[in-house]
Design an enzyme around this catalytic site. Structure first.
Site, PDB file in Angstrom:
ATOM      1  N   GLY A  80     -12.272  19.720 -50.670  1.00 47.37           N
ATOM      2  CA  GLY A  80     -13.453  18.974 -51.103  1.00 47.37           C
ATOM      3  C   GLY A  80     -13.726  17.676 -50.379  1.00 47.37           C
ATOM      4  N   GLY A  81     -12.988  17.376 -49.331  1.00 46.05           N
ATOM      5  CA  GLY A  81     -13.200  16.105 -48.621  1.00 46.05           C
ATOM      6  C   GLY A  81     -14.611  16.004 -48.050  1.00 46.05           C
ATOM      7  CB  CYS A 112      -9.165  21.686 -38.437  1.00 46.19           C
ATOM      8  SG  CYS A 112      -8.094  20.357 -37.912  1.00 46.19           S
TER       9      CYS A 112
END
Ligand SMILES: C[S@@+](CC[C@H](N)C(=O)[O-])C[C@H]1O[C@@H](n2cnc3c(N)ncnc32)[C@H](O)[C@@H]1O
Length: 524
Positions: free
Chosen positions: A343-344, A457
């Site tokens: 949730g960042g 990422c």
């Protein structure tokens, strides 16, 4: 601010400015580098089997439980004992080093210099495992897979101290022999003593020369930087023309402790204010970022109160781009985060959505990760859907969609010390299929003229520019020049229009991002 964004200034985002054996084995001697690699793979397989057997024999996952007494007085050399526990549990229980080591240090009350020593020894040994094991393999009279996991952990720590720490040879060997006693392996003392005496005969660079006599430059770089060779090749391919000058730096950056990046949540606190109250510095690119040299972010009042959070600067740029890249047609205020957990990025998007009067639907199929999204976005205009993003059942009407897809995570190896040894090229094809399906679903859910942001990422070309190539041909998506939306970040172009960040260049994780415009007319 870079061009391309809507005209609203970043400061308008700030609503509350007042917010508060010495012998070589016959099998190793004279073995070529590729023989050694095959041996290593066999060892890894056998080691996994041994570890499972060891766990079964112990009757629980906590192998050497009798030794796990949290009282300091039971251990003469607590820093090395705690590092040993961490290595042993990473090896035998698949624990994560970055979680288990801090928790053990807390359990045993390590602080100050002891904690610093344990951290360097524990994380360093986990990162350097490929190199350390190759050296132990040369010095041991027994194959690695035949050595007890508790003794292997002692040997790895001892070898790491000899090769890469400023611990004298005598101290490194003697403390390792003593550690055998502490971990209930007194019979291994002679063996550990003999192996480590042999290790101490050469320095790290002499060992690398010795082990790579007939190796090609990539094999040598893999050993010297302690990375599996396939990851070295992934980095090389992604760096392209820059690999000649930057490959070594990119790999070495995986051994550096990342600086802590905080995000100042828009509408709660500005980056300038957060920098002032934390003593940090504003980040170079993200208008919401603050970088801290040291300190525990959990102890910062602004973080505890939810006005700020820990978030890599690269992730901030991606969430911001999803919220800000220009739409064609009117904004309807419906935004989507299709791979939201933990949730960042959802939280940053949602802070910006709150200011704009918009709403974010956040999709995460893994229940405990969906709960993390709920927790991270409490009080923000977010609805969490615990469903598969490929079949979400959501209506296709979103202005803005973020697809921050599950990936190999090769861009964040510096955050997980053992991760490089656990990942495998075999993971990639399945992930690529999932990434394509999620991006296609994100495109379908976005209205024509809307924005779709794809990110990972990872710098792996299969997960990055090749996904973009595939999407251009198979989805109603048109790539936008993403460099324009990265707040002035330089030297980050990947492929035609995408962005690849790197720890050694930008101080961020190796995040990849491509912004697309949803085509007005589906091309399929
Ligand atoms: C790279 S992480 C997202 C990180 C997140 N955006 C953040 O900034 O905190 C990818 C997430 O996708 C989730 N995921 C895996 N399979 C999925 C699927 N089929 N649909 C949607 N999400 C999925 C994973 O559980 C994981 O939480």
């Amino acid at each position: 601010m870079s061009g391309g964004f809507r005209s609203r200034s970043e400061s308008a985002r700030h609503l509350k400015s007042d917010a508060k054996g010495t012998k070589q084995t016959p099998s190793n001697r004279g073995a070529s580098h590729s023989d050694r690699k095959a041996q290593q793979q066999r060892r890894n397989r056998q080691r996994n089997d041994n570890n499972k057997r060891h766990q079964r024999q112990q009757g629980s996952s906590g192998g050497n439980k009798p030794n796990r007494k949290p009282a300091r007085e039971h251990h003469r050399d607590l820093p090395r004992y705690v590092a040993w526990q961490a290595l042993f549990r990473v090896d035998t229980e698949n624990a994560f080093g970055n979680i288990i080591l801090p928790s053990l240090m807390k359990e045993y009350g390590l602080s100050g210099r002891d904690a610093a020593f344990t951290t360097e020894l524990g994380y360093g040994s986990l990162r350097a495992q490929g190199l350390v094991d190759a050296v132990i393999g040369e010095c041991s009279s027994r194959p690695l897979e035949a050595i007890d996991p508790a003794v292997i952990a002692v040997l790895r720590l001892g070898t790491y101290q000899l090769l890469r720490m400023r611990v004298g040879n005598h101290a490194a060997v003697n403390t390792s022999v003593d550690l055998c006693q502490e971990v209930d392996k007194p019979k291994a003392k002679g063996f550990v003593n003999a192996v480590l005496h042999s290790v101490a005969q050469r320095t790290e660079s002499e060992w690398i020369d010795h082990l790579t006599k007939n190796a090609d430059p990539f094999e040598r770089m893999a050993l010297a930087t302690a990375h599996p060779e396939w990851i070295v090749k992934v980095f090389r391919d992604s760096l392209g023309d820059y690999a000649i000058s930057e490959l070594s730096d990119a790999l070495i950056a995986d051994d550096a402790r990342p600086r802590v990046h905080l995000v100042a949540r828009p509408g709660e606190i500005t980056a300038e204010e957060l920098a002032l109250v934390t003593g940090g510095e504003q980040t170079s690119y993200s208008p919401y970022g603050v970088v801290l040299e040291e300190g525990d972010p959990g102890a910062i009042p602004a973080v505890r109160e939810g006005m700020a959070a820990v978030q890599d600067e690269g992730s901030q740029l991606i969430a911001r781009a999803a919220a800000e890249a220009p739409l064609e047609g009117d904004e309807t205020g419906q935004w989507l985060d299709l791979c939201a957990g933990p949730g960042g990025k959802t939280a940053l998007m949602a802070c910006l959505a709150r200011i704009d009067g918009a709403h974010v639907d956040a999709v995460e199929p893994v229940p405990h990760r969906a709960r993390l999204v709920e927790k991270t976005t409490t009080g923000l205009p977010v609805t969490v859907h615990t469903v598969d993003g490929r079949q979400s059942g959501l209506e296709a009407h979103y202005d803005r969609t973020l697809v921050d897809a599950p990936c190999t995570g090769l861009g964040a190896l510096r955050r997980r010390p053992e991760a490089r040894w656990r990942k495998s090229p075999d993971d990639v094809p399945e992930l690529v299929t999932l990434q394509r399906e999620l991006l296609a679903a994100g495109a379908e859910l976005t209205r024509p003229g809307g924005i779709v942001v794809y990110s990972t990422c990872s710098p792996h070309l299969e997960e990055t520019v090749k996904i973009v190539d595939w999407a251009e041909k198979n989805c109603p998506l048109q790539p936008l020049d993403t460099v324009d939306y990265m707040c002035g970040m330089q030297h980050c172009r990947a492929g035609e229009n995408a962005v690849q960040m790197w720890p050694h260049r930008h101080g961020t994780d190796a995040m990849f991002v491509q912004i697309f415009r949803r085509s007005a007319t589906p091309e399929r």
